[in-house]
Design an enzyme around this catalytic site. Sequence first.
Site, short mmCIF file in Angstrom:
data_model
loop_
_atom_site.label_atom_id
_atom_site.label_comp_id
_atom_site.label_asym_id
_atom_site.label_seq_id
_atom_site.Cartn_x
_atom_site.Cartn_y
_atom_site.Cartn_z
N ASP A 53 3.07 41.06 -0.83
CA ASP A 53 3.40 42.33 -1.49
C ASP A 53 2.63 43.47 -0.85
O ASP A 53 1.41 43.41 -0.70
CB ASP A 53 3.01 42.24 -2.97
CG ASP A 53 3.27 43.57 -3.68
OD1 ASP A 53 4.45 43.87 -3.92
OD2 ASP A 53 2.30 44.29 -3.98
N TYR A 58 0.09 52.05 0.40
CA TYR A 58 -1.19 51.38 0.67
C TYR A 58 -1.72 51.75 2.06
O TYR A 58 -1.09 51.42 3.08
CB TYR A 58 -1.05 49.85 0.58
CG TYR A 58 -0.69 49.32 -0.79
CD1 TYR A 58 -0.71 50.13 -1.92
CD2 TYR A 58 -0.31 47.99 -0.96
CE1 TYR A 58 -0.37 49.65 -3.17
CE2 TYR A 58 0.02 47.49 -2.22
CZ TYR A 58 0.00 48.33 -3.31
OH TYR A 58 0.34 47.83 -4.54
N GLN A 169 7.01 44.52 -11.42
CA GLN A 169 5.63 44.23 -11.04
C GLN A 169 4.71 45.05 -11.95
O GLN A 169 4.77 46.28 -11.96
CB GLN A 169 5.39 44.60 -9.57
CG GLN A 169 4.01 44.20 -9.10
CD GLN A 169 3.75 44.50 -7.63
OE1 GLN A 169 2.68 44.99 -7.29
NE2 GLN A 169 4.68 44.16 -6.77
#
Length: 277
Positions: A53, A58, A169
């Site tokens: 993931d 990020y 999620q």
Amino acid sequence: MEQRSLGRTGVSVSVVGQGTWNIGDGFNSNRAGDGAAVEALRLGFDLGMNLIDTAEMYGAGHSEELVAQSLRDSTEPIFIATKVSPSHFEYDSVLRAASGSLRRLGVKQIDLYQLHWPNTRVPISETMRAMEKLVRDGSAKNIGVSNFSVEQMREAQASMSKETIVSNQVEYSLVDRQVENEIIPYCKKEDVTVIAYSPLAKGGITGGRGKPFEMLDEVAAGLKKTRSQIALSWLLHNASVIVIPKASNKEHVRENAAASEVLLSQDQYEKLSQAFA
Ligand code: NAP
């Protein structure tokens, strides 16, 4: 490694996947270097953790690049989940964001493309129209959401013409159980996989003190497992849930992979649920 079907797709993914927030070199001096992060991810693949993931957000795309590096020379098929940021929820921006992720990941298709957080400033129908186009074009295989309430999931689903939301999620661990009220029951009923993020409470499981943690230690000692392994297996007791711990330390990677084999009895499960209620 045990596999579970993702939503109603029939596609199997490992019950323990790998998270990638905060991996590699960057602003934070506590991060393991890029090389160590890639090695840890590769070890995870070797141990059967075939779901990874990441997100465009990020490390401003750096995490996706490290995922690409970790995939190089991999002989096993790896299921790649990434996310589009809420600031890119307009139709054209979703398509551009997906192109960027595909380029950084070095793949032709994203296995699971997720909306990272809700963004009420963009009509959800516009965003979902773009997500369906990505599936039609073959850039994405499946559509998921993240941090969506039940109402937001319903709206997102209702605004699609053909595709189904396969996963949500959400933050879920022994110490954060808010999703149990509405999201988990809804996902179970609708066959939507719950991907539990921060399943180790970002280190809070190993560092925790007090009565609930005494119960966790008792169960762990009885099964000769670590706190982290028991915390992950407690989440996996629910068949709708899979987990994506992040680990840059190889010993942690090994522990997390082996957590899929830890089976709690109903009594142990309930004792822990009550202790952390
Ligand atoms: P986490 O997985 O709960 O915790 C990660 C921390 O636990 C790291 O410090 C790691 O250390 C340590 N750790 C890992 N395995 C361990 C073990 N067996 N024993 C002891 N410590 C262990 O937290 P997270 O990174 O927040 O969540 C996991 C993933 O979920 C993220 O990487 C990301 O992919 C996803 N996520 C998604 C969202 C979202 O909004 N959708 C938000 C947050 C996170 P080392 O690294 O040193 O091994």
